[in-house]
Structures are given as C-alpha cells and as structure tokens.
Design a protein around this motif. Sequence first.
Motif, mmCIF file in Angstrom:
data_model
loop_
_atom_site.group_PDB
_atom_site.id
_atom_site.type_symbol
_atom_site.label_atom_id
_atom_site.label_comp_id
_atom_site.label_asym_id
_atom_site.label_seq_id
_atom_site.Cartn_x
_atom_site.Cartn_y
_atom_site.Cartn_z
ATOM 1 N N PRO A 158 63.339 20.972 -35.901
ATOM 2 C CA PRO A 158 64.648 21.554 -36.063
ATOM 3 C C PRO A 158 65.139 20.334 -36.281
ATOM 4 O O PRO A 158 66.135 20.655 -36.676
ATOM 5 C CB PRO A 158 64.641 22.267 -33.974
ATOM 6 C CG PRO A 158 63.157 21.938 -33.037
ATOM 7 C CD PRO A 158 62.715 20.861 -34.140
ATOM 8 N N LYS A 159 65.308 19.386 -35.769
ATOM 9 C CA LYS A 159 66.314 18.079 -35.794
ATOM 10 C C LYS A 159 66.330 17.797 -36.623
ATOM 11 O O LYS A 159 67.398 17.745 -38.296
ATOM 12 C CB LYS A 159 66.641 17.256 -34.945
ATOM 13 C CG LYS A 159 67.873 15.983 -35.682
ATOM 14 C CD LYS A 159 67.585 14.895 -34.351
ATOM 15 C CE LYS A 159 69.023 13.905 -34.406
ATOM 16 N NZ LYS A 159 68.788 13.387 -33.740
ATOM 17 N N ILE A 160 64.865 17.998 -37.639
ATOM 18 C CA ILE A 160 64.608 17.197 -39.096
ATOM 19 C C ILE A 160 64.864 18.514 -39.747
ATOM 20 O O ILE A 160 65.641 18.013 -41.260
ATOM 21 C CB ILE A 160 63.349 16.721 -39.193
ATOM 22 C CG1 ILE A 160 62.616 15.733 -38.241
ATOM 23 C CG2 ILE A 160 62.521 17.051 -40.704
ATOM 24 C CD1 ILE A 160 60.992 15.519 -38.183
ATOM 25 N N ARG A 161 64.654 20.178 -39.203
ATOM 26 C CA ARG A 161 65.056 20.913 -40.380
ATOM 27 C C ARG A 161 66.475 20.335 -40.505
ATOM 28 O O ARG A 161 67.161 20.926 -42.425
ATOM 29 C CB ARG A 161 64.879 22.359 -40.249
ATOM 30 C CG ARG A 161 64.646 22.923 -40.782
ATOM 31 C CD ARG A 161 64.733 24.918 -39.787
ATOM 32 N NE ARG A 161 65.470 25.385 -40.326
ATOM 33 C CZ ARG A 161 65.174 26.855 -39.905
ATOM 34 N NH1 ARG A 161 64.079 26.956 -39.486
ATOM 35 N NH2 ARG A 161 65.737 27.819 -40.551
ATOM 36 N N ALA A 162 67.393 20.612 -39.744
ATOM 37 C CA ALA A 162 68.745 20.721 -40.333
ATOM 38 C C ALA A 162 69.263 19.769 -40.745
ATOM 39 O O ALA A 162 70.070 19.836 -42.293
ATOM 40 C CB ALA A 162 69.655 21.209 -38.881
ATOM 41 N N ARG A 163 69.021 18.566 -40.592
ATOM 42 C CA ARG A 163 69.107 17.318 -41.192
ATOM 43 C C ARG A 163 69.444 17.364 -42.456
ATOM 44 O O ARG A 163 69.903 17.457 -43.822
ATOM 45 C CB ARG A 163 68.246 16.174 -40.341
ATOM 46 C CG ARG A 163 68.707 14.478 -41.429
ATOM 47 C CD ARG A 163 70.329 14.426 -41.176
ATOM 48 N NE ARG A 163 70.421 13.121 -41.840
ATOM 49 C CZ ARG A 163 71.842 12.249 -41.484
ATOM 50 N NH1 ARG A 163 73.176 13.291 -42.184
ATOM 51 N NH2 ARG A 163 71.723 10.737 -43.116
ATOM 52 N N LEU A 164 67.772 17.538 -42.971
ATOM 53 C CA LEU A 164 67.628 17.987 -43.999
ATOM 54 C C LEU A 164 68.128 18.728 -44.989
ATOM 55 O O LEU A 164 69.042 18.898 -46.122
ATOM 56 C CB LEU A 164 66.345 18.553 -44.106
ATOM 57 C CG LEU A 164 65.140 17.228 -44.237
ATOM 58 C CD1 LEU A 164 63.383 17.913 -44.310
ATOM 59 C CD2 LEU A 164 65.051 15.822 -44.791
ATOM 60 N N GLU A 165 68.702 19.807 -44.779
ATOM 61 C CA GLU A 165 69.056 20.987 -45.429
ATOM 62 C C GLU A 165 70.653 20.387 -45.446
ATOM 63 O O GLU A 165 71.543 21.003 -46.162
ATOM 64 C CB GLU A 165 68.975 23.011 -44.242
ATOM 65 C CG GLU A 165 67.510 23.233 -44.866
ATOM 66 C CD GLU A 165 67.695 24.385 -43.996
ATOM 67 O OE1 GLU A 165 68.165 24.468 -43.123
ATOM 68 O OE2 GLU A 165 66.721 24.587 -44.378
ATOM 69 N N HIS A 166 71.330 19.703 -44.826
ATOM 70 C CA HIS A 166 72.790 19.649 -44.311
ATOM 71 C C HIS A 166 72.682 18.621 -45.529
ATOM 72 O O HIS A 166 73.390 18.216 -46.531
ATOM 73 C CB HIS A 166 73.142 19.076 -42.927
ATOM 74 C CG HIS A 166 74.563 18.207 -43.324
ATOM 75 N ND1 HIS A 166 75.694 18.826 -43.391
ATOM 76 C CD2 HIS A 166 74.671 17.390 -43.455
ATOM 77 C CE1 HIS A 166 76.769 18.094 -43.405
ATOM 78 N NE2 HIS A 166 76.643 17.284 -43.190
ATOM 79 N N LEU A 167 71.745 17.881 -45.604
ATOM 80 C CA LEU A 167 71.760 16.268 -46.939
ATOM 81 C C LEU A 167 71.450 17.173 -47.837
ATOM 82 O O LEU A 167 71.989 16.527 -48.928
ATOM 83 C CB LEU A 167 70.623 15.545 -46.797
ATOM 84 C CG LEU A 167 70.068 13.998 -46.621
ATOM 85 C CD1 LEU A 167 71.627 13.224 -46.523
ATOM 86 C CD2 LEU A 167 69.756 13.001 -46.233
ATOM 87 N N ALA A 168 70.893 17.586 -48.278
ATOM 88 C CA ALA A 168 70.679 18.875 -49.217
ATOM 89 C C ALA A 168 71.892 18.804 -50.049
ATOM 90 O O ALA A 168 72.086 19.053 -51.528
ATOM 91 C CB ALA A 168 69.749 19.606 -49.698
ATOM 92 N N LEU A 169 73.337 19.132 -49.342
ATOM 93 C CA LEU A 169 74.225 19.413 -49.872
ATOM 94 C C LEU A 169 74.962 18.469 -50.642
ATOM 95 O O LEU A 169 76.257 18.570 -50.922
ATOM 96 C CB LEU A 169 74.892 20.304 -48.649
ATOM 97 C CG LEU A 169 74.544 21.675 -47.795
ATOM 98 C CD1 LEU A 169 75.294 22.818 -47.329
ATOM 99 C CD2 LEU A 169 74.860 23.026 -49.786
ATOM 100 N N HIS A 170 74.327 17.742 -49.805
ATOM 101 C CA HIS A 170 75.641 16.156 -50.086
ATOM 102 C C HIS A 170 74.595 14.803 -51.199
ATOM 103 O O HIS A 170 75.140 14.046 -50.890
ATOM 104 C CB HIS A 170 75.972 15.708 -48.775
ATOM 105 C CG HIS A 170 77.007 16.288 -48.052
ATOM 106 N ND1 HIS A 170 76.187 17.555 -46.842
ATOM 107 C CD2 HIS A 170 78.315 16.348 -48.096
ATOM 108 C CE1 HIS A 170 77.456 17.767 -46.403
ATOM 109 N NE2 HIS A 170 78.435 17.683 -47.313
#
Length: 314
Positions: A158-170
């Motif tokens: 769950p934490k990896i998923r949230a982090r990667l999806e957030h990172l894709a926006l930046h």
Amino acid sequence: MRIGLVVDSACDLPGEYLRRNGFTILPITVHIGDATRVDQRDERETLAFLHSHVAEGGAEAETSPFSVEQITALFLDKLVIDYDYVFCMTITRTRSPIYDNALQASYAILNEYRGVRMAAGHDTPFSLRVIDTQTLFAAQGITAVEAVRLLQAGEGAPKIRARLEHLALHTYGYMIPRDLYYLRARARKKGDRSVGLLSAALGSALDIKPVLRGYRGETAPIGKVKGFDNAVQRLFAHTADRVRRGLMTPTVCLSYGGELEEMRALPGYDDLRVTCQSYNVEMFESVMSLTGMVNVGKGAVVVGFASEPHTFEG
C-alpha cells in the motif's frame, strides 16, 4: 509478501541494474523493412542496431508493444506464481498503448489467477497495480528506482503504491534531440504533427534545438537554445540546479542515443556528476532503448528527475 516489479523496454535504466533487482521486462518489437529486433534492454544489441545499416530506416520503423494476450500469458505463466503483488510501471499512455494493454490484461489476470496459484501451492490472493509513469525514457527510471528503494527499506505494497502514483505526478523528463528532420519524419509516421516542416527547417538552418519536456502525460517543447552542445549544457545546468534545490527522490536518470562516452564528453556533464555526488544523489546512465532511438533519433539526450513544479530556466 513477495513483490515483483515490471517495466517496459522503453524504461532507460542500465540493463545490469534491472537484472540485479529482478525486474521483468515487457519487450517492444521494432520492425524496419525486413529486419525485426526485440527490444529487451540489451545495450550491446541496441548499439549494434545503431551502427548497422537498418538504423538508416529508423524513421519508417514500426513498433509493436506486448499485446493484451501476451501480457496476460506472461503473468499467468510466471508472475502470479513468483509474486503476491506486482507493480507494472509503463511509459506514458499518451505515447504508447502499453499502459492500456496492461490495464486491460489486468482484468483477465485477476479473474484467472486463482487456479494457477492453487496448482502451484499458493492459497493467498494475488494483486496487480498498473502505473502510468506519465513520462518516458530516462524519466521512467525514477519510479522504478524508487520502487526498488522502498522494497529494500521493507515497505509494504500500500505505501509503495501511494508513493509511486504520487511520484508519477512530479516526474520530469527533458530531451534534447539532435536531428529535427528525423524527429519530424518519425512524428509524421506516427501521425503526430507537433514538429512541422518549417520548424525543422529553421531549426536545422539556424542550429536551434528545442528543449522537449515530458510531464503528466504531455510532451511539448518548452524552450529553444542555439546549438546542440549549448542546449545540453543548459539542460545539465538546470538539472544540477534542481539537485541543489532538493529533489523528491535522490535520483537523476540520463540516457543517450549512442555510446555513453559521447554523452560524458558533452559540456556540463562533469558539473552535473559532481553536483549529484555532493548532494548524495545517485545518477543512473544508460544507452537509450532501441524503441527510444527509433522514435527520437540517434544522439538525443534525455534527463529525468522528480521535483516540485518548476519552469526550465535554461
């Protein structure tokens, strides 16, 4: 939980790094005339292609990503057995159908995996997340490296998923092409009218090079600089400035459409390398994928990093 990582072959990271960290590659097939090459992130094969006669017809190449059926088969034959959760990180969906193919395949995979896992002795659920990196080439490497870093830190899915999806926006990907005529010919082959004949002619005549940016799914010119070396130097200086200001991950990825020694000899490279070392930012360098080179031409430079919103100040 066993977590697996998948990228497509347009993701510009060193092949040795991808192999060492257990990445599965979704290959892209390149067709030029009667010649066919499967892009598997093999730098030697890519350079051999670059130096062969078939590279001359690169602008007319056809590229074929893994189909829905091929992705489904890859997962059901292997990945649903080897892992409990898989992150599949793809090139931006606005430039390739790989994301949509993987997303469509995920529905069949999640419907059909149970029997396969039971036969292999696994009675636990399997999960899959397809992530659009919203960028391309070297910049795709940013989310992939962060996924490895999070796994090594023991983080859960769950934490990896949230982090990667957030990172894709930046994540920002910047590219300096060498040959605007090639870029225009390739764009026309794919039905992309963003590089007009007049722009290509003027750019070549005046030696004006565009700075192209891939960000949140959009790829567009955001600056013009006279001279290829000067443009690259300004891009490297811009990247070093973002490193000093603070990146969102300690990673910068570079790729080049040719021998890496040529890239390392370009002005500004040494300053960027030293800056990254000084700020404990890891710099990855790779030969551009075969897919990348047939789409943007040999000799192009791409830089990727994750940062807060900013403008190119070259």
